[in-house]
Design a protein around this motif. Structure first.
Motif, PDB file in Angstrom:
ATOM      1  N   ALA A  65     -21.925  -2.914   9.504  1.00  0.00           N
ATOM      2  CA  ALA A  65     -21.801  -1.707   8.692  1.00  0.00           C
ATOM      3  C   ALA A  65     -22.765  -0.627   9.170  1.00  0.00           C
ATOM      4  N   ASP A  66     -23.968  -1.037   9.550  1.00  0.00           N
ATOM      5  CA  ASP A  66     -24.940  -0.066  10.066  1.00  0.00           C
ATOM      6  C   ASP A  66     -24.411   0.620  11.321  1.00  0.00           C
ATOM      7  N   ASP A  67     -23.742  -0.130  12.182  1.00  0.00           N
ATOM      8  CA  ASP A  67     -23.157   0.469  13.392  1.00  0.00           C
ATOM      9  C   ASP A  67     -22.052   1.454  13.039  1.00  0.00           C
ATOM     10  N   ILE A  68     -21.218   1.096  12.071  1.00  0.00           N
ATOM     11  CA  ILE A  68     -20.150   2.002  11.642  1.00  0.00           C
ATOM     12  C   ILE A  68     -20.762   3.300  11.112  1.00  0.00           C
ATOM     13  N   HIS A  69     -21.788   3.174  10.272  1.00  0.00           N
ATOM     14  CA  HIS A  69     -22.444   4.365   9.725  1.00  0.00           C
ATOM     15  C   HIS A  69     -23.050   5.220  10.835  1.00  0.00           C
ATOM     16  N   ALA A  70     -23.733   4.571  11.767  1.00  0.00           N
ATOM     17  CA  ALA A  70     -24.375   5.323  12.848  1.00  0.00           C
ATOM     18  C   ALA A  70     -23.343   6.059  13.691  1.00  0.00           C
ATOM     19  N   ALA A  71     -22.214   5.399  13.959  1.00  0.00           N
ATOM     20  CA  ALA A  71     -21.178   6.022  14.783  1.00  0.00           C
ATOM     21  C   ALA A  71     -20.553   7.222  14.085  1.00  0.00           C
ATOM     22  N   PHE A  72     -20.254   7.082  12.791  1.00  0.00           N
ATOM     23  CA  PHE A  72     -19.629   8.180  12.066  1.00  0.00           C
ATOM     24  C   PHE A  72     -20.610   9.321  11.792  1.00  0.00           C
ATOM     25  N   ALA A  73     -21.877   9.007  11.582  1.00  0.00           N
ATOM     26  CA  ALA A  73     -22.848  10.043  11.221  1.00  0.00           C
ATOM     27  C   ALA A  73     -23.322  10.861  12.415  1.00  0.00           C
ATOM     28  N   ASP A  74     -23.226  10.322  13.621  1.00  0.00           N
ATOM     29  CA  ASP A  74     -23.732  11.019  14.809  1.00  0.00           C
ATOM     30  C   ASP A  74     -22.796  12.169  15.171  1.00  0.00           C
ATOM     31  N   PRO A  75     -23.258  13.416  15.116  1.00  0.00           N
ATOM     32  CA  PRO A  75     -22.372  14.548  15.411  1.00  0.00           C
ATOM     33  C   PRO A  75     -21.911  14.610  16.864  1.00  0.00           C
ATOM     34  N   GLU A  76     -22.596  13.906  17.748  1.00  0.00           N
ATOM     35  CA  GLU A  76     -22.193  13.917  19.156  1.00  0.00           C
ATOM     36  C   GLU A  76     -21.075  12.917  19.440  1.00  0.00           C
ATOM     37  N   ILE A  77     -20.808  12.004  18.514  1.00  0.00           N
ATOM     38  CA  ILE A  77     -19.731  11.029  18.665  1.00  0.00           C
ATOM     39  C   ILE A  77     -18.446  11.643  18.124  1.00  0.00           C
ATOM     40  N   LYS A  78     -17.400  11.679  18.964  1.00  0.00           N
ATOM     41  CA  LYS A  78     -16.164  12.371  18.583  1.00  0.00           C
ATOM     42  C   LYS A  78     -15.021  11.423  18.241  1.00  0.00           C
ATOM     43  N   ALA A  79     -15.186  10.136  18.489  1.00  0.00           N
ATOM     44  CA  ALA A  79     -14.188   9.136  18.109  1.00  0.00           C
ATOM     45  C   ALA A  79     -14.876   7.785  18.091  1.00  0.00           C
ATOM     46  N   VAL A  80     -14.269   6.836  17.390  1.00  0.00           N
ATOM     47  CA  VAL A  80     -14.816   5.482  17.259  1.00  0.00           C
ATOM     48  C   VAL A  80     -13.723   4.505  17.650  1.00  0.00           C
ATOM     49  N   ILE A  81     -14.042   3.576  18.569  1.00  0.00           N
ATOM     50  CA  ILE A  81     -13.048   2.644  19.088  1.00  0.00           C
ATOM     51  C   ILE A  81     -13.579   1.219  18.942  1.00  0.00           C
ATOM     52  N   ALA A  82     -12.758   0.329  18.410  1.00  0.00           N
ATOM     53  CA  ALA A  82     -13.150  -1.074  18.267  1.00  0.00           C
ATOM     54  C   ALA A  82     -13.052  -1.787  19.603  1.00  0.00           C
ATOM     55  N   SER A  83     -14.005  -2.665  19.862  1.00  0.00           N
ATOM     56  CA  SER A  83     -13.932  -3.464  21.085  1.00  0.00           C
ATOM     57  C   SER A  83     -12.775  -4.451  21.007  1.00  0.00           C
ATOM     58  N   ILE A  84     -12.582  -5.037  19.822  1.00  0.00           N
ATOM     59  CA  ILE A  84     -11.558  -6.058  19.600  1.00  0.00           C
ATOM     60  C   ILE A  84     -11.522  -6.333  18.095  1.00  0.00           C
ATOM     61  N   GLY A  85     -10.753  -7.321  17.669  1.00  0.00           N
ATOM     62  CA  GLY A  85     -10.681  -7.665  16.261  1.00  0.00           C
ATOM     63  C   GLY A  85     -11.675  -8.738  15.868  1.00  0.00           C
ATOM     64  N   GLY A  86     -11.225  -9.711  15.087  1.00  0.00           N
ATOM     65  CA  GLY A  86     -12.098 -10.765  14.572  1.00  0.00           C
ATOM     66  C   GLY A  86     -11.432 -11.450  13.400  1.00  0.00           C
ATOM     67  N   ASP A  87     -12.233 -11.983  12.471  1.00  0.00           N
ATOM     68  CA  ASP A  87     -11.619 -12.628  11.318  1.00  0.00           C
ATOM     69  C   ASP A  87     -12.428 -12.498  10.029  1.00  0.00           C
ATOM     70  N   ASP A  88     -13.485 -11.671  10.025  1.00  0.00           N
ATOM     71  CA  ASP A  88     -14.263 -11.563   8.783  1.00  0.00           C
ATOM     72  C   ASP A  88     -14.713 -10.137   8.481  1.00  0.00           C
ATOM     73  N   GLN A  89     -13.973  -9.156   8.995  1.00  0.00           N
ATOM     74  CA  GLN A  89     -14.352  -7.769   8.742  1.00  0.00           C
ATOM     75  C   GLN A  89     -14.285  -7.429   7.264  1.00  0.00           C
ATOM     76  N   ILE A  90     -13.538  -8.184   6.497  1.00  0.00           N
ATOM     77  CA  ILE A  90     -13.453  -7.953   5.065  1.00  0.00           C
ATOM     78  C   ILE A  90     -14.830  -8.045   4.412  1.00  0.00           C
ATOM     79  N   THR A  91     -15.744  -8.826   5.007  1.00  0.00           N
ATOM     80  CA  THR A  91     -17.091  -8.962   4.448  1.00  0.00           C
ATOM     81  C   THR A  91     -17.958  -7.745   4.739  1.00  0.00           C
ATOM     82  N   VAL A  92     -17.530  -6.876   5.644  1.00  0.00           N
ATOM     83  CA  VAL A  92     -18.279  -5.661   5.970  1.00  0.00           C
ATOM     84  C   VAL A  92     -18.005  -4.560   4.950  1.00  0.00           C
ATOM     85  N   LEU A  93     -16.809  -4.548   4.372  1.00  0.00           N
ATOM     86  CA  LEU A  93     -16.394  -3.442   3.504  1.00  0.00           C
ATOM     87  C   LEU A  93     -17.358  -3.152   2.357  1.00  0.00           C
ATOM     88  N   PRO A  94     -17.921  -4.163   1.674  1.00  0.00           N
ATOM     89  CA  PRO A  94     -18.812  -3.839   0.549  1.00  0.00           C
ATOM     90  C   PRO A  94     -20.083  -3.096   0.961  1.00  0.00           C
TER      91      PRO A  94
END
Length: 348
Positions: A65-94
């Motif tokens: 979640a910290d990485d997601i926040h850092a990527a979205f908050a950085d004004p120099e970052i213009k897009a966010v791309i996932a490296s791949i999927g997984g099986d527990d991203q649902i635990t990141v949402l909260p």
């Protein structure tokens, strides 16, 4: 109900975040990952920026979640791309800060387990993009599939309508990513039969919602990122696909049946069904068994529609999700399905 808006697009030369909100597989399978990064730079002209957990297997939900926040908050970052999927991203949402992300909208690309984050963005008011991971599509052996590359380039850099095309050939398997020899030869492919249509007597246009069937089932069970008012999906275009775990036709039917019992399935005006993945190292099906599996999944979807949405305009074997080639579907964006014209147009 929040109507998602399209965030600004990157341009060649811009910095883009590469994150692993699902699994840090780049850390143990570097060959497709490094190849994907190289293509982002050389073929798309973008500058990839990694984060603390991008290559870290076993990272905590808070770290991701910290990485997601850092990527979205950085004004120099213009897009966010996932490296791949997984099986527990649902635990990141909260752990996600909805207001931070809403205040800093970025195009996000991913699929599979990233259906979690795409659904989250849909509810946050941001159009996302289902497709285009670094390790799979960008890291494809020898070269990106031209159909994939064209769609991803359009989704990354352009705004406006883009017409999807049926795949002429598709790939079912591939070599192991640990083996360098895998990346010296094109994956084998088979002829594709094109799209199959049901109730193709009308033209439908609506905002898209959906993603990976298994992940949607988890979201439904956990009651996460599903609209409280089912009318939020009225007239929308549903798109569904299954993963390399290859759920049985009966399992797919039950998931869709549960969506019907919840009053969701019948809300949509059209359905796009991705060409299913029919081979994996765990289930190395023969070509004949692969064809039977695909037919069984199509029949399962048909059973659910017959029970809950018998008149729904439906297209099977669209090149979306866990398939090669893959075309990007805007998540929350506009999709037009022209039954009489046998055309599908998405708005990037």
């Amino acid at each position: 109900m929040i109507l998602p808006v399209y965030p600004p697009k990157p341009r060649p030369g811009d910095r883009v975040a590469v994150i692993s909100p699902g699994a840090g597989l780049p850390g143990i399978l570097p060959l497709p990952y490094e190849l994907g990064l190289e293509r982002l730079e050389k073929e798309f002209g973008l500058v990839p920026v990694e984060y603390a957990s991008t290559r870290k297997m076993g990272s905590t939900p808070r770290e991701r979640a910290d990485d997601i926040h850092a990527a979205f908050a950085d004004p120099e970052i213009k897009a966010v791309i996932a490296s791949i999927g997984g099986d527990d991203q649902i635990t990141v949402l909260p752990f996600l800060d909805r207001e931070l992300i809403r205040a800093n909208p970025k195009p996000f690309f991913g699929y599979s387990d990233n259906t979690n984050l795409l659904a989250y963005l849909w509810n946050t008011g941001i159009v996302g993009y289902h497709g285009g991971s670094v390790m799979v599509e960008l890291g494809r052996p020898v070269a990106m599939n031209p159909l994939t590359a064209d769609s991803l380039r359009a989704a990354l850099f352009t705004s406006g309508p883009y017409e999807l095309r049926p795949a002429e050939r598709f790939t079912t398997g591939g070599g192991r990513w640990e083996n360098p020899a895998t990346f010296t030869r094109e994956p084998e492919s088979l002829p594709a039969d094109g799209w199959s249509w049901l109730n193709a007597d009308r033209v439908v246009e609506g905002r898209s919602w959906g993603g990976n069937v298994e992940i949607l089932a988890w979201l439904l069970m956990a009651d996460r990122e599903i609209a409280r008012d089912p009318s939020a999906y009225d007239g929308a275009v549903l798109f569904l696909e299954t993963s390399e775990e290859m759920p049985s036709g009966e399992e797919v039917f039950r998931i869709l049946r549960n969506m019907g019992e919840r009053g969701l399935l019948q809300r949509f005006s059209a359905l796009l069904v991705g060409r299913p993945k029919t081979w994996s190292f765990e289930q190395p099906l023969s070509p004949e068994d692969s064809a039977r599996y695909a037919a069984g999944q199509r029949a399962a979807v048909g059973r659910a529609l017959a029970a809950y949405a018998p008149d729904m305009l439906t297209v099977f074997d669209v090149a979306l999700g866990h398939t090669d080639p893959q075309q990007v579907i805007p998540y929350g964006g506009t999709v037009r399905v022209d039954g009489p014209g046998r055309r599908i147009t998405v708005t990037y």
